[in-house]
Write a protein that holds these residues in place. Structure first.
Motif, short mmCIF file in Angstrom:
data_model
loop_
_atom_site.label_atom_id
_atom_site.label_comp_id
_atom_site.label_asym_id
_atom_site.label_seq_id
_atom_site.Cartn_x
_atom_site.Cartn_y
_atom_site.Cartn_z
N ILE A 509 0.86 -1.20 0.00
CA ILE A 509 0.00 0.00 0.00
C ILE A 509 0.89 1.24 0.00
N PRO A 510 0.70 2.18 -0.95
CA PRO A 510 1.48 3.43 -0.91
C PRO A 510 1.02 4.30 0.27
N MET A 511 1.98 4.76 1.06
CA MET A 511 1.65 5.54 2.26
C MET A 511 1.71 7.05 2.04
N GLY A 512 2.23 7.49 0.88
CA GLY A 512 2.44 8.92 0.66
C GLY A 512 1.23 9.60 0.07
N ASN A 542 -7.76 15.29 5.48
CA ASN A 542 -6.32 15.57 5.37
C ASN A 542 -5.56 14.26 5.63
N TRP A 543 -5.39 13.46 4.57
CA TRP A 543 -4.81 12.13 4.72
C TRP A 543 -3.36 12.19 5.23
N SER A 544 -2.66 13.28 4.95
CA SER A 544 -1.27 13.37 5.37
C SER A 544 -1.14 13.41 6.89
N ASN A 545 -2.22 13.77 7.61
CA ASN A 545 -2.19 13.84 9.07
C ASN A 545 -2.41 12.47 9.73
N LYS A 550 -2.21 3.52 10.89
CA LYS A 550 -3.68 3.67 10.82
C LYS A 550 -4.16 3.59 9.39
N LYS A 551 -3.36 4.13 8.46
CA LYS A 551 -3.72 4.02 7.04
C LYS A 551 -3.77 2.55 6.61
#
Length: 639
Positions: A509-512, A542-545, A550-551
């Motif tokens: 899974i890409p996390m960025g 705001n996915w970056s937070n 958790k992602k």
């Protein structure tokens, strides 16, 4: 009257694309000649056709490569073409203006050309292209030190982003505009900048902040008409916040002074006041006022106003006369289509589907789903476009930024040397304080490592299944193709597909920044051809937070839900809604499938696995289901 003075007056009058003061040339000198003669004749004409004829005749008699009057003539042609709604011709002439200005090395008119082009695209409801050209125009005005016009373009950029529902970006550009406009002391656009910020707050539900910014806009109002408009907006924010007494009091003040307003504004104030009274008390006798506003809007053919009136009438009649409410909702829908307002059309479709009797609502459902998906894609594309433009511009300044960063770094290193003694003396105290948090930190770290280890194991197994087991099965199938019975080959093929699916379900899974795109793609790919998927709210998160562990959990749980839905639910419609509530990310899944009993739900290993995953990150997973009535799942995780 001297030629430059005439030109200044004319260009100041070209305000078709803005209600503010327009062009003002202070240092442009135009040599007398036949081009100026035709330009003077053109600006004195009242008939647009005669005006256009003179401007074109002037262009035919000048050398556009050298003669600066050609820039004024081209700008005049653009003005008339846009005024007559000849948008294609207007765009062609904006390109000519830009090329001619570049040839003459006149940066002011290059910037003006991009601004004219943006205004034409805005008239065509193409906010994305409008934004691009406003951005270029602003950059050029900054290059020549024109802070006022750079600030004006920033306001228009903010308005374009607001129309595309990019309220965060709109607020950012409106704030930048304020800095430029205050520096230039351009009060005529300062109120528009505050208004854009207020709209951004109001659309995101921050009503008190919106009221504060509307009042700032009111302080810089330059006319009674503008003041009434801002007061109207303040009243609407009060209404949205449920403060009906303050809303009605403010509306009353607007109505007392509305004799200076135009017909469309009068209709808006009357309608808003009446509808607010009805919202406060549904027994209020407001029908005459609502009807008066509707008649004014029908007379002036105000499509924006008509959509509001039809919406209000549909609400007004919904309980007492549902058939009439549906009729007004249909008028609302048709008016939104005429006005090319997809957001209004979507809201009208929601109303029609909700109040239509029996099966008749189904004919509007597909249009709603298609339009909703289209708008979400357009909003995502617009945000990406705005971000790319900003990124490209930042890249141009990278070399300067690097030099500044190096200077700052050297300064910080000097300060660091000075602070080493202080840091050493505090170290003991910090160690004592941090020991109290050590156990908690280690426990959290262990939980995160377990999640990451599980994820890495899944990815490793997925790769082995794909690279070894699946390939081996495929090779055996190839070798047996000619000698084995067809039914055996079919069984091997089914096993091969199952191994590939298992590999896909446990792939990395890409996390960025690509996490959201990958998640949505995975959700969509599990949907069969007979099932519609509705996604809402994902672009507001705001996915970056959200932390990587958790992602991972969220991705796997949603993936498991969608796989189970595809296997067991027989659903034709699936909805997933993302939202942020306080410090939690909330995901609400629902479908119209066959449902499942509580006993069967609790006995499934898949459900237990999902619950364990969510609990590992201190989240919650709740199911609501009954046989034949679909399934609803609510997931909450702290962020």
């Amino acid at each position: 009257m001297k030629i430059p003075q005439i030109i200044i007056i004319f260009l100041a009058g070209l305000t078709l694309t803005s209600c503010k003061k327009e062009i003002k040339i202070d240092n442009e000198e135009v040599k007398p000649g036949i081009g100026e003669i035709y330009f003077q004749k053109g600006i004195k004409e009242k008939d647009p056709k005669q005006m256009l004829s003179n401007f074109k005749e002037g262009m035919a008699n000048v050398d556009s490569r050298k003669d600066s009057i050609s820039l004024y003539l081209l700008d005049g042609i653009i003005y008339v073409q846009k005024r007559q709604n000849n948008y294609k011709a207007a765009l062609d002439y904006t390109d000519s203006l830009i090329k001619t200005a570049e040839l003459q090395k006149n940066t002011y008119f290059v910037a003006l050309g991009y601004y004219r082009k943006a205004a034409v695209f805005q008239a065509l409801n193409n906010s994305e292209e409008a934004f691009k050209n406003y951005y270029t125009s602003r950059d050029l005005f900054l290059q020549i030190g024109d802070s006022s016009r750079a600030g004006q373009r920033s306001v228009e950029m903010a308005n374009a982003q607001s129309r595309m529902a990019d309220y965060h970006g709109s607020q950012e550009n409106a704030t930048s505009a304020l800095k430029l406009l205050l520096k230039a002391k351009d009060s005529s656009y300062i109120n528009s900048a505050y208004n854009a910020i207020a709209i951004s707050y109001r659309e995101r539900g921050f009503y008190e902040d919106a009221i504060k910014e509307y009042r700032n806009a009111l302080r810089y109002s330059i006319s009674t008409k503008d003041s009434l408009s801002f007061l109207n907006n303040i009243a609407l924010a009060y209404r949205d916040n449920g403060n009906y007494p303050s809303a009605l009091s403010t509306f009353k003040g607007v109505l007392d002074k509305m004799e200076v307003a135009d017909e469309d504004s009068k209709a808006r104030f009357i309608d808003n006041y009446a509808y607010t009274k009805w919202m406060q008390d549904s027994s209020s006798p407001v029908l005459d006022e609502l009807t008066q506003a509707l008649e004014l809007r029908l007379k002036s053919k105000d499509l924006d106003g008509l959509t509001a009136s039809y919406e209000h009438f549909s609400n007004y009649y919904e309980k007492e006369k549902p058939a009439l409410a549906l009729d007004y909702a249909l008028k609302w829908l048709e008016t939104a289509k005429k006005n090319s307002s997809q957001h209004s059309e979507l809201n009208a479709l929601k109303r029609i589907i909700r109040i239509s009797p029996g099966e008749s609502s189904k004919i509007y459902t597909n249009r709603f789903i298609t339009l909703n998906d289209s708008l979400q894609n357009a909003q995502l594309k617009a945000k990406n476009t705005f971000a790319k433009i900003k990124f490209d511009e930042e890249q141009k300044q990278q070399e300067i930024n690097n030099l500044e960063a190096e200077t700052i770094k050297q300064h910080l290193e000097t300060e660091e040397l000075k602070n080493q003694i202080l840091i050493a003396s505090l170290l003991g105290l910090l160690l004592v304080v941090s020991s109290g948090f050590a156990f908690y930190y280690l426990r959290q770290k262990h939980e995160k490592e377990k999640i990451k280890e599980s994820y890495q194991t899944e990815s490793r197994i997925s790769k082995k299944i794909h690279d070894e087991l699946a390939n081996d099965i495929y090779n055996i199938m190839s070798e047996l193709q000619k000698i084995a019975p067809n039914n055996m080959i079919d069984k091997l093929e089914q096993i091969y597909k199952r191994t590939r699916n298992i590999s896909k379900e446990n792939s990395s899974i890409p996390m960025g920044e690509n996490y959201q795109t990958h998640l949505l793609s995975t959700l969509s790919s599990t949907i069969s051809a007979n099932t519609k998927l509705i996604l809402r709210g994902e672009n507001k998160i705001n996915w970056s937070n959200i932390k990587p562990e958790k992602k991972i959990i969220l991705y796997r749980v949603l993936q498991e839900i969608m796989i189970n839905m595809n296997k067991h639910s027989n659903a034709s419609l699936v909805a997933i809604v993302f939202s942020e509530e306080k410090n939690f990310l909330k995901i609400h899944y629902s479908d119209n499938g066959i449902g499942v009993t509580d006993v069967k739900l609790k006995s499934g290993n898949g459900v237990q696995n999902m619950e364990n995953r969510i609990l590992s990150i201190k989240g919650s997973l709740n199911f609501e289901t009954s046989k034949e009535k679909g399934l609803s799942i609510v997931i909450q995780i702290p962020i």
